[in-house]
Write an enzyme that holds these catalytic residues in place. Sequence first.
Site, mmCIF file in Angstrom:
data_model
loop_
_atom_site.group_PDB
_atom_site.id
_atom_site.type_symbol
_atom_site.label_atom_id
_atom_site.label_comp_id
_atom_site.label_asym_id
_atom_site.label_seq_id
_atom_site.Cartn_x
_atom_site.Cartn_y
_atom_site.Cartn_z
ATOM 1 N N LYS A 10 0.843 -1.182 0.000
ATOM 2 C CA LYS A 10 0.000 0.000 0.000
ATOM 3 C C LYS A 10 0.887 1.243 0.000
ATOM 4 O O LYS A 10 1.950 1.258 0.625
ATOM 5 C CB LYS A 10 -0.888 0.001 1.252
ATOM 6 N N SER A 190 6.463 6.103 -0.948
ATOM 7 C CA SER A 190 7.753 5.505 -1.318
ATOM 8 C C SER A 190 8.481 4.904 -0.121
ATOM 9 O O SER A 190 9.713 4.761 -0.150
ATOM 10 C CB SER A 190 8.645 6.538 -2.021
ATOM 11 N N ARG A 191 7.741 4.586 0.930
ATOM 12 C CA ARG A 191 8.308 4.002 2.152
ATOM 13 C C ARG A 191 9.275 4.942 2.871
ATOM 14 O O ARG A 191 10.056 4.515 3.718
ATOM 15 C CB ARG A 191 9.014 2.663 1.850
ATOM 16 N N LEU A 192 9.216 6.227 2.553
ATOM 17 C CA LEU A 192 10.035 7.219 3.255
ATOM 18 C C LEU A 192 9.210 7.790 4.406
ATOM 19 O O LEU A 192 8.854 8.973 4.437
ATOM 20 C CB LEU A 192 10.500 8.317 2.289
#
Length: 212
Positions: A10, A190-192
């Site tokens: 997600k 972006s998983r940041l």
Amino acid sequence: MTTSIADLRKSYERAELNEDASHAAPLQQFDQWLKEAISAEVPEPNAMTLATVGSDMRPSTRIVLIKGYDERGIVWFTNYESRKGRQLAGNPYAAIQFHWVELERVVRIEGVVEKVSDEESDEYFHSRPLDSRIGAWASPQSQVISGRSVLVANAAKYGAQFMLKPPRPPHWGGYRLKPDQWEFWQGRKSRLHDRLRYRLDGTDWVRERLAP
């Protein structure tokens, strides 16, 4: 068509968490986020995962419900003779986690645990529904039982014994986790992700950003 678990993902894009917009004190940040979770009507916003470690050094987790919080810490109530109660008696350090999925937020709290006063435990116990108060007597929490009939029989026994006024069992009461570390996690694209940690340094809270 079967979907692989490894393909489930997600993109988190609901909000952000930065130093300028966050509170200097972790309790204020927690208070804000919890109230926002309640206002957003996320399922059981008061549910938290409690992690403890036994004498065998094996960690265990379970879901409990927060029943109070202030500058002294986070409070919940349970059976002192349960597995978590026995583990806390031997090792008072624990960790708590809230996961508000719909808001893409996690709060992690670590610290030392102590029992609340008898007065606090009595006050909360007597505010509970009657069935819950009887249940505290009926369930030998975490012990092996032969079947559900044991619980039903115990509930009937203590219901007849105490009627409408069951006292608080001596083995039941509250715990308070006194935090020395908090972490607030906000999912980002972006998983940041945003991660702000508050750690206790003497009597002051130090706020730091952690890499996701």
